[in-house]
Every structure is written in C-alpha cells, then in structure tokens.
Motif scaffolding. Structure first.
Motif, PDB file in Angstrom:
ATOM      1  N   UNK A 228       1.087  -1.485   0.622  1.00 28.82           N
ATOM      2  CA  UNK A 228      -0.212  -0.150   0.086  1.00 28.82           C
ATOM      3  C   UNK A 228       1.017   1.126  -0.462  1.00 28.82           C
ATOM      4  N   UNK A 229       2.403   1.163   0.308  1.00 28.62           N
ATOM      5  CA  UNK A 229       2.881   2.486   0.957  1.00 28.62           C
ATOM      6  C   UNK A 229       3.132   2.695  -1.157  1.00 28.62           C
ATOM      7  N   UNK A 230       3.452   1.879  -1.601  1.00 26.01           N
ATOM      8  CA  UNK A 230       3.600   2.063  -3.344  1.00 26.01           C
ATOM      9  C   UNK A 230       2.520   3.139  -3.902  1.00 26.01           C
ATOM     10  N   UNK A 235      -5.140   6.291  -5.234  1.00 24.64           N
ATOM     11  CA  UNK A 235      -5.388   5.401  -5.832  1.00 24.64           C
ATOM     12  C   UNK A 235      -6.232   4.882  -4.875  1.00 24.64           C
ATOM     13  N   UNK A 236      -5.446   4.436  -3.517  1.00 23.76           N
ATOM     14  CA  UNK A 236      -6.144   3.413  -2.487  1.00 23.76           C
ATOM     15  C   UNK A 236      -8.443   3.469  -2.604  1.00 23.76           C
ATOM     16  N   UNK A 237      -8.661   4.766  -2.518  1.00 16.55           N
ATOM     17  CA  UNK A 237      -9.941   5.224  -2.426  1.00 16.55           C
ATOM     18  C   UNK A 237     -10.310   4.723  -3.749  1.00 16.55           C
ATOM     19  N   UNK A 238     -10.028   4.539  -5.016  1.00 15.96           N
ATOM     20  CA  UNK A 238     -10.289   4.239  -6.098  1.00 15.96           C
ATOM     21  C   UNK A 238     -10.125   2.532  -5.575  1.00 15.96           C
ATOM     22  N   UNK A 239     -10.038   2.080  -5.301  1.00 24.17           N
ATOM     23  CA  UNK A 239      -9.718   1.097  -5.465  1.00 24.17           C
ATOM     24  C   UNK A 239     -10.808  -0.233  -3.663  1.00 24.17           C
ATOM     25  N   UNK A 240     -11.057   1.070  -3.090  1.00 24.40           N
ATOM     26  CA  UNK A 240     -12.366   0.413  -2.021  1.00 24.40           C
ATOM     27  C   UNK A 240     -13.594   0.427  -2.856  1.00 24.40           C
ATOM     28  N   UNK A 242     -13.981   0.026  -6.122  1.00 25.94           N
ATOM     29  CA  UNK A 242     -13.801  -1.126  -6.978  1.00 25.94           C
ATOM     30  C   UNK A 242     -14.340  -2.407  -6.547  1.00 25.94           C
ATOM     31  N   UNK A 243     -14.403  -2.546  -5.431  1.00 20.59           N
ATOM     32  CA  UNK A 243     -14.506  -3.372  -4.133  1.00 20.59           C
ATOM     33  C   UNK A 243     -15.963  -3.174  -3.690  1.00 20.59           C
ATOM     34  N   UNK A 244     -16.118  -1.795  -4.248  1.00 23.01           N
ATOM     35  CA  UNK A 244     -18.098  -1.437  -3.675  1.00 23.01           C
ATOM     36  C   UNK A 244     -17.934  -1.291  -1.982  1.00 23.01           C
ATOM     37  N   UNK A 245     -17.068  -0.889  -1.667  1.00 20.01           N
ATOM     38  CA  UNK A 245     -16.949  -0.690  -0.032  1.00 20.01           C
ATOM     39  C   UNK A 245     -16.915   0.736   0.059  1.00 20.01           C
ATOM     40  N   UNK A 246     -16.603   1.252   1.035  1.00 12.79           N
ATOM     41  CA  UNK A 246     -17.162   2.986   1.675  1.00 12.79           C
ATOM     42  C   UNK A 246     -15.900   2.761   2.530  1.00 12.79           C
ATOM     43  N   UNK A 247     -15.009   4.296   2.875  1.00 14.48           N
ATOM     44  CA  UNK A 247     -14.037   3.988   3.849  1.00 14.48           C
ATOM     45  C   UNK A 247     -15.255   3.778   5.430  1.00 14.48           C
ATOM     46  N   UNK A 248     -14.321   3.184   6.537  1.00 15.63           N
ATOM     47  CA  UNK A 248     -15.437   3.030   7.608  1.00 15.63           C
ATOM     48  C   UNK A 248     -13.825   3.127   8.416  1.00 15.63           C
ATOM     49  N   UNK A 249     -13.507   2.075   7.824  1.00 16.14           N
ATOM     50  CA  UNK A 249     -11.457   1.800   8.708  1.00 16.14           C
ATOM     51  C   UNK A 249     -10.836   2.800   8.534  1.00 16.14           C
ATOM     52  N   UNK A 250     -10.318   3.362   9.615  1.00 21.75           N
ATOM     53  CA  UNK A 250      -9.359   4.314   9.427  1.00 21.75           C
ATOM     54  C   UNK A 250      -7.723   3.916   8.158  1.00 21.75           C
ATOM     55  N   UNK A 251      -8.052   2.569   8.406  1.00 19.50           N
ATOM     56  CA  UNK A 251      -6.734   1.536   7.424  1.00 19.50           C
ATOM     57  C   UNK A 251      -7.541   1.007   7.078  1.00 19.50           C
ATOM     58  N   UNK A 259      -5.842  -3.715  -2.013  1.00 15.23           N
ATOM     59  CA  UNK A 259      -6.204  -4.455  -2.873  1.00 15.23           C
ATOM     60  C   UNK A 259      -7.253  -4.990  -4.157  1.00 15.23           C
ATOM     61  N   UNK A 260      -7.760  -3.435  -4.067  1.00 18.08           N
ATOM     62  CA  UNK A 260      -9.032  -3.320  -5.193  1.00 18.08           C
ATOM     63  C   UNK A 260      -7.641  -2.356  -6.059  1.00 18.08           C
ATOM     64  N   UNK A 261      -6.928  -1.770  -5.840  1.00 14.10           N
ATOM     65  CA  UNK A 261      -5.725  -1.568  -6.728  1.00 14.10           C
ATOM     66  C   UNK A 261      -5.420  -2.524  -7.986  1.00 14.10           C
ATOM     67  N   UNK A 262      -5.129  -3.551  -6.705  1.00 10.30           N
ATOM     68  CA  UNK A 262      -3.652  -4.575  -7.261  1.00 10.30           C
ATOM     69  C   UNK A 262      -4.614  -5.345  -7.893  1.00 10.30           C
ATOM     70  N   UNK A 263      -5.809  -5.383  -7.779  1.00  7.18           N
ATOM     71  CA  UNK A 263      -6.519  -6.351  -8.329  1.00  7.18           C
ATOM     72  C   UNK A 263      -6.987  -6.077  -9.511  1.00  7.18           C
ATOM     73  N   UNK A 264      -7.003  -4.995 -10.233  1.00 11.34           N
ATOM     74  CA  UNK A 264      -7.042  -4.741 -11.501  1.00 11.34           C
ATOM     75  C   UNK A 264      -5.649  -4.391 -12.244  1.00 11.34           C
TER      76      UNK A 264
END
Length: 358
Positions: A228-230, A235-240, A242-251, A259-264
């Motif tokens: 994730x540090x790369x 990119x991570x917001x878009x990844x969330x 893409x998995x159909x989730x919204x950001x609730x947890x800080x991590x 995961x959502x980014x790298x799966x694509x």
C-alpha cells in the motif's frame, strides 16, 4: 518551556509507528526533542507484552506493550502513546488503537509519564494542530506558531519518505534517508518473473519479527512485492470503491484500497493478505477482498499470524502459493506462444526459459 535537556520522548516501534514515524521524527526533532526508540521486536518483546494481557488480544497490541516495557528498561520517563480515534470525519480506528492509552495505563506498571494526545477528526476542536499541541504541552511548549512550524518539518520528512516508497525504495532505506533529510530514487534493474501484492497493515509486515521477514523470503523466491505504501491516497480510494466498499475504518486504505487497486493491475500475478489472529476489522475486510479476488480470477493467499505462528508452516504455504503462480504464468506463456505443453513439474526459473524459447 522545560529545560532542553528534559526534552526526551520515547516512541515504541509498534502500531502507528510504521506509518507515522517519519512525521513524528520531523516534528519532535524540529522542537529540539531527543527521540528514543524501543529496540526492534524480538521473541522476548512478544513474550513480555503477551504476559500483560489476555490471550485473545491481537498480536500487534502484545508487541506494542512489549515495546513500552523496552523503553522503560532504557530509563525513558516520557513515552508517546497517542489515541488515534478518527483520521477523517466518520472514519475511525479500531477500538484497541483508540483505547491504547487506557490499555497501557491499566496493564503497564512503572514510573513514567504517558504522553497521550488525542486525534479525533470526527469531533470538534480535536484536529491535527490541537493533537500536536496536546502532545507537547506536558513539556511546556505552547507557542502555536512554533508548533505549526515544527509540523511543516514533520510533513517534509513524511512526504520525502512517501516519495521514496512510491518510487520503489525499500522501507528501511526510505525511512533511513528520510530522517537524514535525503531523497533516494532507485531505478529498478532486475526483472522479476512473478509480482505479488502484499496486502496488510504496516505494523504486520514491516515488523520483521512479526512477519518473519516475508519480504526477504519472497525475494529469494524471485518474487517482486508491492504494498500500500507504493500507492497514492487517490489510488487507494479508487480501490475501495472498486470493491464496492466505503471507507469506515482508518486503515481501510492499506487493506481494501490496496487490494482493490492491485486486483485491477494486470502485472500483479497474485494477492497475499497477512493479518493478526483475532482482528475483527481485518476479518471483515479480507472477506470482501476474497470475494473480489475470486470474481477477478486473481489467486489469493490469506496468512494469519500470532505469537505462536511457526516459521516452517509459514514458509511452506508461501512456497506452495508462489509455485502455483509460476505454474499459472507458465501455462499462459505456453498458450500465447502456441507451444506444446510438457508434463513435468516446473522449476522456479521456468518462466525465464520459456520466454527465451519464445
């Protein structure tokens, strides 16, 4: 202000340290603090930390408590134990991170002062600057302009660290150069036949004792690791999403977002998740990642660690997963090259040999 010789603060190598230490270093250093870090995690660190809490407590917390004890052995009297409640409106940390100061206060006995500043961006008047002011107030530092100026130095070190991580520099090198005020950009020269995304929290994969040096083990298998540090926050917001989730947890960023980014990402051959046994938020996030990986037809390996995890079984699972990735990639290369499939068990360099034949 307190006498300069009293400006000493201890920081445990655990939990938020792995993501935030570059900022803390720049901030505290700019204010004239001497920073004392606990020693790298050992078996003794785990054992001593585990003895303070119930068995069901997750491994990162046990390690963190062990690092508190290590700082006390070093004679540190002021230890930084932040309460990171919320990093953005309605985006929260897990209960153990939020209540870390209370936990330390109740289980660690010793003559020390806990610097327990609170960051809660879901509440009024508990933003970053209030948090920083609270962190240095016990030392007699109250000048708001000075605190804001120190925060700029913190962001400078933090941003330099991120620039290096996103360019492919290893965690250790990026951290070392960042706190030395340097920027190192490396050009990747070696081609790896297999690329995997290691999806986990920083405190699980950058603590070499906790993760049993997983980066070194994968590199010996000729595997390139991405984390994730790369990635950028965008990119991570878009990844969330893409998995159909919204950001609730800080991590969520470093788990679901990565995961959502790298799966694509077509260059990523497989996903490895690494989480601590008993982590509730992680179990929910990994379930979502698993479903998406199945839909994406991307191989995935889920590893769970605690203080009893044996290295032999850990390595065996890694080797089996990597061997499967080699087989899958070889089959793809053979198909694209219209070569006749041979019935034999491939070695780890088979991809290179097939590419050469092509």
């Amino acid at each position: 202000m307190a006498d300069e010789k009293e400006l000493v603060i201890g920081i445990p190598r655990g939990m938020s340290y792995y993501g935030n230490y570059p900022f803390w270093y720049g901030f505290f250093n700019a204010l004239g603090f001497k920073i004392v870090l606990s020693d790298p995690t050992t078996k003794q660190t785990m054992s001593e930390g585990s003895s303070l809490v119930v068995t069901e407590t997750c491994l990162p917390i046990k390690i963190y408590l062990g690092h508190i004890l290590n700082l006390l052995k070093k004679g540190v009297k002021n230890i930084f134990v932040p309460s990171l409640q919320s990093i953005a409106p309605k985006v929260y940390n897990c209960s153990k991170i939020r209540g870390l100061p209370d936990l330390v206060r109740n289980v660690v006995k010793g003559d020390f002062t806990m610097v327990e500043a609170t960051l809660d961006k879901s509440a009024k008047n508990q933003g970053l600057y209030e948090f920083l002011a609270e962190a240095v107030k016990p030392f007699g530092i109250t000048d708001k302009d000075k605190i804001k100026e120190a925060s700029k130095q913190g962001w400078k070190v933090y941003n330099n660290f991120n620039v290096m991580m996103r360019s492919g520099v290893t965690y250790k090198k990026a951290l070392k150069n960042a706190i030395e005020g340097k920027i190192l950009v490396e050009t990747e020269s070696k081609e790896f036949p297999i690329n995997v995304a290691l999806v986990a929290h920083g405190y699980n994969i950058y603590d070499e004792r906790a993760c049993m040096k997983i980066f070194d083990k994968l590199e010996k298998m000729d595997v390139k690791v991405f984390t994730a540090l790369q990635l950028t926050p965008e990119q991570m917001t878009e990844g969330i999403a893409s998995i159909g989730q919204h950001k609730y947890w800080a991590n969520s960023d470093e788990m679901v977002g990565a995961a959502g980014h790298y799966l694509k990402d077509n260059k990523i051959d497989g996903i490895i998740t690494l989480n601590a046994f008993g982590c509730g938020p992680d179990s929910l996030m990994i379930e979502s990642i698993t479903r998406k990986a199945k839909d994406s037809n991307k191989p995935m390996l889920s590893l769970t660690i605690d203080e009893h995890t044996g290295e032999a079984g850990f390595v065996t699972r890694l080797e089996a997963f990597v061997d499967m990735l080699y087989r899958k990639k070889r089959a793809k290369i053979v198909k694209e090259a219209n070569l006749e499939e041979d019935n034999f068990i491939p070695q780890t360099n088979v991809c290179d040999s097939v590419i050469t034949q092509k």
